[in-house]
Design a protein around this motif. Structure first.
Motif, PDB file in Angstrom:
ATOM      1  N   ALA A 189       2.816   5.941   0.789  1.00 32.76           N
ATOM      2  CA  ALA A 189       3.236   4.704   1.591  1.00 32.76           C
ATOM      3  C   ALA A 189       4.404   5.227   2.325  1.00 32.76           C
ATOM      4  CB  ALA A 189       3.695   3.781   0.664  1.00 32.76           C
ATOM      5  N   GLU A 190       5.281   6.129   1.951  1.00 33.47           N
ATOM      6  CA  GLU A 190       6.385   6.585   2.740  1.00 33.47           C
ATOM      7  C   GLU A 190       6.132   7.454   3.843  1.00 33.47           C
ATOM      8  OE1 GLU A 190       8.837   8.816   0.099  1.00 33.47           O
ATOM      9  OE2 GLU A 190       9.621   7.346  -0.982  1.00 33.47           O
ATOM     10  N   LEU A 224       1.676   1.873   4.184  1.00 39.88           N
ATOM     11  CA  LEU A 224       3.031   0.998   3.927  1.00 39.88           C
ATOM     12  C   LEU A 224       2.976  -0.508   4.052  1.00 39.88           C
ATOM     13  CD1 LEU A 224       5.858   1.254   3.229  1.00 39.88           C
ATOM     14  CD2 LEU A 224       6.312   1.667   5.773  1.00 39.88           C
ATOM     15  N   GLU A 225       1.907  -0.652   5.186  1.00 48.21           N
ATOM     16  CA  GLU A 225       1.756  -2.081   5.130  1.00 48.21           C
ATOM     17  C   GLU A 225       1.263  -2.556   4.003  1.00 48.21           C
ATOM     18  OE1 GLU A 225      -0.208  -3.122   8.736  1.00 48.21           O
ATOM     19  OE2 GLU A 225       1.246  -1.836   9.923  1.00 48.21           O
ATOM     20  N   GLU A 229       3.454   5.535  -3.936  1.00 50.48           N
ATOM     21  CA  GLU A 229       4.787   5.602  -3.271  1.00 50.48           C
ATOM     22  C   GLU A 229       4.951   6.533  -2.151  1.00 50.48           C
ATOM     23  OE1 GLU A 229       7.376   5.506  -6.530  1.00 50.48           O
ATOM     24  OE2 GLU A 229       7.083   3.392  -6.960  1.00 50.48           O
ATOM     25  N   TYR A 270       1.170  -1.460   0.955  1.00 48.70           N
ATOM     26  CA  TYR A 270       1.842  -1.312  -0.234  1.00 48.70           C
ATOM     27  C   TYR A 270       3.050  -2.526  -0.151  1.00 48.70           C
ATOM     28  CZ  TYR A 270       4.792   0.740  -3.839  1.00 48.70           C
ATOM     29  OH  TYR A 270       5.300   1.032  -5.014  1.00 48.70           O
ATOM     30  N   CYS A 271       3.537  -2.718   0.971  1.00 54.67           N
ATOM     31  CA  CYS A 271       4.453  -3.826   1.021  1.00 54.67           C
ATOM     32  C   CYS A 271       3.885  -5.413   0.817  1.00 54.67           C
ATOM     33  CB  CYS A 271       5.001  -3.905   2.339  1.00 54.67           C
ATOM     34  SG  CYS A 271       6.356  -2.166   2.741  1.00 54.67           S
TER      35      CYS A 271
END
Length: 708
Positions: A222-223, A229-230, A219, A232-233
Motif C-alpha cells: 500500500a505504501e 493504497l486506495e 502495508e 487499503y484505506c
C-alpha cells in the motif's frame, strides 16, 4: 503439470537464472524442466546429468561455465530460460544474457544470503533494467533462515523485499510454504511423485504468524502502489487480486522485489515459483520498444515494438561452433523471421540467408519454420554475424546496442607443441574469440609469443582445455600474467608539437599545443569543442578543446582526439595501455593547403606520446575483492597468508562456526591461491574473487615488473 503449445507475445517469458556459485541455479533449472514436462527425468549436478550443464568441462568441474538456453511451457505460457554462470570469471556470459532478457529469478542461499557474486549479477541486472523476483533456496539446510536472508537482500542490495511466503518447518523438517497472497498452505512430500504437493488450510500453529506477515505485506504494498493504497484505506485490507496486481506492477517497475523460498534439490516450492514467473515478470509485450540507431545519413534513434507484423529486428548474443554447423543465438525483438529469409547484418553491412531456425534445448535442438517477436532461437547459415551483431529486414535497417564487453585482466602465453600445428592453433584461437568476445588474442611485440587474455585464471584454464578437447591440439601454456595499466601521476603543460611532412606531393601540416594531467573517474566525460559536456568515455581519456577564434576547426579537433586515443595503446613505462588521462587542446595552427584530418590525427598521437614521456607515470595493477570463508580455527593462518600476498583486510563476519574475511588483494598474488587455502584450512576453506579496479603498484614490485 500444465502445458500448452499455443503462445502469443503476451504469453512468453524470457527469463534468466542469476546467482552466486553453488546457490542452486542449475538444479532449479532442472526442476523447472521436470515440473513443466520438458524432461521426464531429473538431472543432478553431482551426477553430471543436467540438461544445461552439457559441456564435458561443466560436468567435470560441477559448475556452470557457458550460458545455456532452454524452453518449456507452464500455464499456457512459454518460458525461454537461460541458465547463467555464477563464477565471476564468466560474468561476460551473464552480461550477454541479461542484454536479451525481460526478467530474471535471482537465487540466494538460505544460509549465506547475498554473496559477492550475487551482488555483482544483481548490479548487472540493474544496469539493464531487468525486473527480478528472488528465490531463497536450500531452505532444508542446517542454519537456513528466511528472515536473515531477506535482511541481507535489504542491507546489501538496497531493495524493498516483498515476502509472499512463510516456510513450514525448519531445516531438514522443511516441508512446504504458506502462500501469503491467497492464505493457503502448500505441502510437499506426501505423494508418490517427486514434487507432488497438497493444498490446504494454513496450519493452526502458523496462523497467527501468517496473518501478521500478510498484514505487513499489505502495508508495504500500500505504501508503494497508489491503487492498493486506495483499497487499503477504504477497507483496511487488500484482496488477493489487488495484492497480486500490485505485486506485478511493483516488480515490473523495479520498486519492489517479490521473495519466495523453497528447496530446489528436494522439489519443494518449485511450482509456486513458476506461477510467480508467469504472474509477476513481464512479457515481451510489456517491456518498452527496443531502441536502435538507423543506418541512414541522419542516424536517428528508431524504436521497434514487439509485434510480429512490423519490420524484423534481432540481436545475436551468442555464437556456438558445433559439429552440425555454426549456431547463432538470437533474441527477436520485432517482426517475423522465416526459414530461407534474407536478412541484413547491419553491424557488418552485408546480407545473410537463414538456413534453419532452431528452438534450443541446451545442446539439443528442434527445427521450427519461423520465429516471431519475443522469441529466443538459434539460426544456422550466418557466416559473418558475431555476438552483438544486429540482424534486420534489408528494407528497414537498424543497429541495436550490443552487449558491453569487459576488458581482460589476465593473460597466458600459448604455443603449439609442434610446428606443424601452428596453423591449427591459430584457427582454434580465432574460433574461441568468435564464441567468447571476452577473450582476446594478440602477439607480444617483444617476445613474439601468442597471448590469450581473459577475465581470470579459471576462464583461461577453461579456454585452453577447450582447445585441447575440441580441437585435439597439444599446447604449452605459460604462467598467467595480469594486465597492467599506466597512468599519469604528474602532468605537463604547454607541450608544443608541429607535424610537418613534405614528400614531393601534397604536404602535411598540423600544429597543436596540449596540456596533460591526471584524471580519476569515468562515465560521462567532456567531448571536443563542446564546452565541457558531451560524450561517453571509459575513463581512459577525457579530452576537451579550449581553442578560441577558430584557430583549429572542429573537424581537426576531433582528429586530434582520435590521435590521442591512438597514443593510449602503449605507455612509456612498459608498453601497457594508458588510462586516467585528461588532455586539453589549448592552441594550434593550420595551413591553408597542407592541413588535413590525417595530419592532425598524427599530430595528436605524437604529441601525447611525447607528453607522456615527459610526465611522471604510475604503474597500475588489477585488484580483486576476495571473500574467504574458513573455520574459526583457521582464521589466523589465512590472515597471515593474505598479508603476505599484499592483501588489505576490509572486514569480517562470523556465522555458524565459520568466518568470512573480506580483503582487497592484487590479482597477481591470487594465482594458485585455491590450493594454498585448502592446505591452510584442511580442505574446508572456500573463496571468491571479483576484480574491482586498479591500484598503484608499490615500488618494490614495480622494479620487478617493468623491463630493466
Amino acid at each position: 503439470m500444465r502445458t500448452d503449445t499455443t503462445t502469443t507475445t503476451t504469453t512468453v517469458r524470457n527469463l534468466g537464472i542469476l546467482a552466486h556459485v553453488d546457490a542452486g541455479k542449475t538444479t532449479l533449472t532442472e526442476r523447472f524442466l521436470y515440473a513443466t514436462g520438458a524432461t521426464y527425468k531429473r538431472g543432478e549436478v553431482h551426477d553430471g546429468t543436467t540438461v544445461t550443464d552439457f559441456d564435458p568441462q561443466e560436468r567435470d568441474r560441477g559448475i556452470t561455465i557457458f550460458a545455456a538456453a532452454v524452453s518449456c511451457t507452464w500455464d499456457s505460457h512459454r518460458i525461454n530460460l537461460i541458465d547463467t554462470p555464477g563464477h565471476v570469471d564468466f560474468s561476460d556470459e551473464v552480461e550477454r544474457s541479461l542484454r536479451v532478457l525481460d526478467g530474471a529469478v535471482a537465487v540466494f542461499d538460505a544460509v549465506a544470503g547475498v554473496e559477492p557474486q550475487s551482488e555483482s549479477v544483481w548490479r548487472q541486472a540493474d544496469r539493464h533494467g531487468v525486473p527480478r523476483i528472488a528465490f531463497v533456496n536450500k531452505m532444508d539446510r542446517v542454519g537456513a533462515d528466511l528472515d536473515t536472508a531477506v535482511a541481507s537482500l535489504r542491507d546489501r542490495l538496497h531493495v524493498v523485499p516483498l515476502v509472499v511466503q512463510l516456510p513450514i518447518g525448519r531445516e531438514d523438517g522443511f516441508t512446504g510454504v504458506v502462500d501469503l497472497v491467497r492464505m493457503r498452505a502448500l505441502v510437499w512430500g506426501g505423494g508418490a511423485e517427486p514434487g507432488s504437493f497438497e493444498t490446504g488450510d494454513v496450519p493452526g500453529a502458523l496462523l497467527e504468524e501468517a496473518l501478521r506477515r500478510r498484514r505487513l505485506l499489505e502495508e508495504q504494498v500500500a505504501e508503494l502502489h497508489p491503487a492498493a493504497l486506495e483499497e487499503y484505506c477504504a477497507t483496511s485490507a487488500l484482496s488477493a487480486a489487488t495484492l497480486s496486481a500490485a505485486l506485478r506492477d511493483l516488480t515490473r517497475g523495479g520498486e519492489g522485489v517479490v521473495v519466495l523460498c523453497g528447496s530446489a534439490y528436494r522439489d519443494r516450492a518449485v511450482e509456486p515459483l513458476l506461477d510467480a514467473v508467469v504472474a509477476y515478470l513481464p512479457s515481451p509485450a510489456d517491456v518498452p520498444p527496443v531502441r536502435g540507431t538507423g543506418t541512414g545519413r541522419d542516424g536517428g534513434v528508431e524504436e521497434r515494438r514487439a509485434d510480429p507484423s512490423v519490420p524484423f529486428a534481432a540481436l545475436a548474443f551468442k555464437v556456438n561452433a558445433t559439429a552440425t554447423g555454426r549456431l547463432t543465438c538470437l533474441r527477436v525483438y520485432s517482426g517475423t523471421l522465416r526459414k530461407g529469409d534474407t536478412v541484413l547484418d547491419a553491424t557488418a553491412g552485408r546480407t545473410e540467408r537463414i538456413g534453419r531456425i532452431l528452438r534450443v534445448q541446451a545442446d539439443r535442438h528442434t527445427e521450427v519454420d519461423e520465429a516471431v517477436a519475443g522469441d529466443i532461437v538459434a539460426v544456422v547459415g550466418l557466416k559473418s554475424a558475431r555476438s552483438g551483431s544486429t540482424l534486420c529486414a534489408p528494407g528497414a535497417p537498424l543497429v541495436l546496442e550490443p552487449p558491453a564487453v569487459a576488458a581482460p585482466v589476465v593473460s597466458v602465453a600459448v604455443e603449439a607443441k609442434t610446428g606443424t600445428e601452428i596453423g591449427r592453433l591459430a584457427s582454434a584461437l580465432g574460433r574461441l574469440v568468435e564464441e567468447d568476445p571476452s577473450l582476446t588474442v594478440r602477439t607480444d611485440r617483444e617476445t613474439g609469443q601468442t597471448l590469450l587474455s581473459g577475465m581470470g585464471e579459471l576462464h583461461l584454464e577453461v579456454a585452453v582445455e577447450k582447445i585441447r578437447r575440441s580441437h585435439g591440439l597439444l599446447v604449452d601454456v605459460g604462467r598467467p600474467r595480469v594486465a597492467y595499466r599506466e597512468t599519469v601521476a604528474r602532468g605537463v603543460s604547454g607541450l608544443v608539437y608541429r607535424h610537418v611532412k613534405q614528400d614531393g606531393g601534397a604536404g602535411q601540416f598540423a600544429h597543436v599545443v596540449i596540456d596533460v594531467e591526471p584524471f580519476d573517474g569515468g562515465g560521462e566525460v567532456a567531448g571536443p569543442g563542446d564546452g565541457g559536456g558531451g560524450r561517453a568515455g571509459d575513463g581512459a581519456l577525457v579530452f576537451r578543446s579550449v581553442v578560441v577564434g577558430g584557430r583549429v576547426p572542429q573537424e581537426y579537433v576531433r582528429a586530434v582526439e582520435a590521435g590521442c586515443r591512438d597514443a593510449l595503446a602503449e605507455g612509456p613505462l612498459g608498453g601497457h595501455p594508458v588510462t586516467g588521462v585528461r588532455v586539453t587542446l589549448t592552441d594550434g595552427a593550420t595551413h591553408s593547403k597542407d592541413s588535413s584530418e590525417m595530419a592532425f590525427r598524427a599530430a595528436g598521437r605524437f604529441a601525447l606520446r611525447e607528453a607522456l614521456r615527459a610526465c611522471a607515470m604510475d604503474l597500475l595493477e588489477p585488484v580483486a575483492e576476495v571473500v574467504v570463508t574458513v573455520p574459526d580455527e583457521a582464521v589466523g593462518g589465512v590472515l597471515g597468508d593474505l598479508a603476505a600476498r599484499r592483501g588489505r583486510v576490509c572486514g569480517s563476519a562470523v556465522r555458524a562456526g565459520t568466518t568470512a574475511i573480506t580483503a582487497s588483494v592484487p590479482l597477481a598474488e591470487l594465482f594458485g591461491y585455491a590450493s594454498r587455502l585448502r592446505s591452510r584450512s584442511q580442505g574446508r576453506g572456500t573463496f571468491t574473487a571479483r576484480p574491482t579496479g586498479y591500484a598503484p603498484v608499490p615500488e618494490t614490485v614495480r622494479a620487478r615488473v617493468l623491463p630493466a
